[in-house]
Design an enzyme around this catalytic site. Structure first.
Site, PDB file in Angstrom:
ATOM      1  N   CYS A  72      23.401  99.145   5.905  1.00 33.45           N
ATOM      2  CA  CYS A  72      23.387  97.728   6.308  1.00 33.45           C
ATOM      3  C   CYS A  72      23.493  97.580   7.831  1.00 33.45           C
ATOM      4  CB  CYS A  72      24.544  97.025   5.596  1.00 33.45           C
ATOM      5  SG  CYS A  72      24.961  95.400   6.213  1.00 33.45           S
TER       6      CYS A  72
ATOM      7  N   CYS B 126      26.345  95.390   9.072  1.00 32.41           N
ATOM      8  CA  CYS B 126      27.608  96.100   8.823  1.00 32.41           C
ATOM      9  C   CYS B 126      27.885  97.080   9.965  1.00 32.41           C
ATOM     10  CB  CYS B 126      27.549  96.867   7.507  1.00 32.41           C
ATOM     11  SG  CYS B 126      27.336  95.841   6.046  1.00 32.41           S
TER      12      CYS B 126
END
Length: 103
Positions: free
Chosen positions: A28, A31
């Protein structure tokens, strides 16, 4: 910053301090952007809460328990209950304000 599994997470929820959890995945992009911000803010708030990270791909049952469909997802838990949540990337200022309000 400790990355934990479901069993360790459940143990932490029984503790005295609030728990702030960054639910993430290694693939991600947002993230990855949040990770250093989370680390820095965790150091600033270390006396107020326990900060941990949970990989949703390795702990799918935990993500499902809290209905996490998108990441990054930062949640605050007090007395074993989720009391606050934020979806998506936050800069240091936003994350600090979120924690000031919810810890």
């Amino acid at each position: 910053m400790e990355q934990i599994n479901t069993e360790k997470f459940d143990e932490l929820l029984k503790g005295e301090k609030p728990v702030v959890c960054d639910f993430f995945a290694t693939w991600c992009g947002p993230c990855k952007m949040l990770a250093p911000v989370f680390e820095e803010v965790a150091a600033d708030f270390a006396d107020k809460a326990v900060f941990v990270k949970v990989d949703v791909d390795q702990n799918g049952e935990l993500a499902a328990r809290y209905g996490i469909m998108s990441i990054p997802f930062v949640a605050v838990f007090k007395n074993g209950e989720q009391t606050a949540k934020n979806l998506g990337y936050m800069g240091k200022k936003e994350l600090s304000a979120f924690l000031e309000e919810n810890l």
